[in-house]
Scaffold this active site. Structure first.
Site, PDB file in Angstrom:
ATOM      1  N   LYS A   7       2.707  63.281  35.621  1.00 42.90           N
ATOM      2  CA  LYS A   7       1.592  61.693  36.316  1.00 42.90           C
ATOM      3  C   LYS A   7       1.340  62.120  37.622  1.00 42.90           C
ATOM      4  CE  LYS A   7       2.673  57.450  38.226  1.00 42.90           C
ATOM      5  NZ  LYS A   7       3.049  56.510  38.538  1.00 42.90           N
ATOM      6  N   GLY A  19       3.440  48.090  44.000  1.00 48.44           N
ATOM      7  CA  GLY A  19       4.702  47.618  44.618  1.00 48.44           C
ATOM      8  C   GLY A  19       4.163  46.349  44.797  1.00 48.44           C
ATOM      9  N   ALA A  41       0.623  49.964  38.192  1.00 48.42           N
ATOM     10  CA  ALA A  41       0.272  49.930  39.868  1.00 48.42           C
ATOM     11  C   ALA A  41      -0.123  48.319  39.658  1.00 48.42           C
ATOM     12  CB  ALA A  41      -0.358  50.064  41.197  1.00 48.42           C
ATOM     13  N   GLY A  42       0.580  47.264  40.538  1.00 44.45           N
ATOM     14  CA  GLY A  42       0.872  46.144  41.010  1.00 44.45           C
ATOM     15  C   GLY A  42       1.006  45.229  39.642  1.00 44.45           C
ATOM     16  N   ASN A  93       7.584  49.378  37.568  1.00 43.40           N
ATOM     17  CA  ASN A  93       8.129  49.591  37.701  1.00 43.40           C
ATOM     18  C   ASN A  93       9.133  47.988  38.281  1.00 43.40           C
ATOM     19  OD1 ASN A  93       8.933  52.320  39.694  1.00 43.40           O
ATOM     20  ND2 ASN A  93      10.258  50.564  39.823  1.00 43.40           N
ATOM     21  N   THR A  94       7.766  48.262  40.140  1.00 45.35           N
ATOM     22  CA  THR A  94       8.408  47.334  40.808  1.00 45.35           C
ATOM     23  C   THR A  94       8.791  45.977  39.979  1.00 45.35           C
ATOM     24  OG1 THR A  94       6.991  48.450  42.637  1.00 45.35           O
ATOM     25  CG2 THR A  94       7.799  46.179  43.227  1.00 45.35           C
TER      26      THR A  94
END
Lengths: 255, 64
Positions: free
Chosen positions: A95, A156, A182-183, A204-205
């Site tokens: 990645k 995040g 992301a996001g 992830n977050t």
């Protein structure tokens, strides 16, 4: 079924392994999510810190390991990071992420394109984290990336698909898989991305920072199934009001 | 003297493999670069550390 670089995936949910309160929680969330690809990172080793083997338990779950180049600020650093990751893990999957902007963590498109081209030439399977810029995504595809990973919102941030309009263009124009990365803050964001036709999402977050990461991982699993099935079933298009029940010959006397 | 992750150290190990033993590097999930060139594990016992060499050692951690 999703295919990236000749590898097939049943699940369209990929997981980032950062920010979990413990390795055990991360592994349990990975299992609950049903994901088949998990990202890992590289860090300078320090004596005396103690070791935790993340790789063995992840491989036992049957997931594809996807190391990232987080921390790289230039194309040169990212290429070195990718070579180090390949040496450490024995995988050519990478990645590619280059975000020298410490505040918003937005990717450097010039360095990303340059590094992507070099890494493809060196035999890597490159999945670049990138801006939701359709032309830039086409350039990444052109240099041989196995997929593109445009952001929905800053890393995040849990802000959801702020780049929705651009993601729709990217999904329309790209031949390689589009993984929204992301996001994504809620399962409904993930479902939306897949309803729009994205091939996968990376989260992830939203999972790691949840009060109950394992439950949240399961919620994302269901959301991704829903989004994928809805897209395949064919979504109704927005339009004017149209009755769904007959509005006549009920209260009126029949003639 | 050589540099390990930018910290100066006395040159007491002659090869990367010896240094790995001395420092008890983990057996897996590790990668090493010497002067910005990745050195595969199979070459560690051949690669002699020279004065002013800059070694960087990395390990695999969690991250998105």
């Amino acid at each position: 079924m999703l295919t990236i670089a000749h590898q097939t995936f049943q699940s369209r949910l990929f997981l980032g392994s950062g920010k979990f309160s413990s390795v055990d929680t991360m592994l349990r969330a990975a299992e609950a999510s049903g994901c088949q690809m998990v990202t890992l990172a590289l860090k300078r080793w320090q004596q005396g810190l103690g070791e935790c083997d993340l790789v063995t338990p992840l491989l036992q779950l049957g997931v594809q390991i996807l190391p990232n180049t987080a921390g790289a600020r230039t194309a040169h650093e990212a290429v070195l990071a990718a070579e180090l990751a390949r040496e450490a893990l024995g995988t050519s999957w990478i990645k590619l992420e280059i975000h020298p902007d410490a505040r918003y963590l937005l990717p450097d498109p010039k360095a990303t394109l340059e590094a992507a081209e070099t890494l493809v030439q060196r035999g890597f399977i490159v999945l670049p984290y990138c801006s939701a810029d359709p032309w830039h995504c086409l350039q990444l595809q052109e240099v041989g990336c196995a997929a593109v990973m445009p952001l929905g919102a800053p890393i995040g941030s849990n802000q959801g698909l702020q780049t929705r309009a651009m993601l729709e263009i990217i999904i329309d124009q790209l031949q390689v898989p589009v993984i929204v990365d992301a996001g994504i803050g809620r399962p409904s964001d993930a479902a939306l991305a897949l309803e729009l036709g994205a091939d996968a999402v990376l989260v992830n977050t939203a999972i790691a920072s949840s009060a109950s990461p394992v439950s949240m991982a399961m919620a994302f699993r269901h959301a991704c199934l829903a989004g994928e099935q809805a897209f395949a079933a064919g979504l109704g298009q927005p339009g004017p009001a149209l009755a769904t029940s007959p509005l006549w010959q009920f209260l009126e006397p029949s003639s | 003297m050589f540099y390990l992750n930018d910290a100066p150290l006395p040159l007491t190990a002659s090869t990367v493999a010896e240094l790995a033993d001395q420092q008890a590097w983990p057996l897996q999930g590790i990668a090493v670069s010497v002067n910005q060139q990745v050195v595969p594990r199979r070459h560690w016992s051949e690669l002699v550390i020279k004065p002013h060499d800059r070694l960087h050692v990395f390990h695999i951690v969690a991250g998105g």
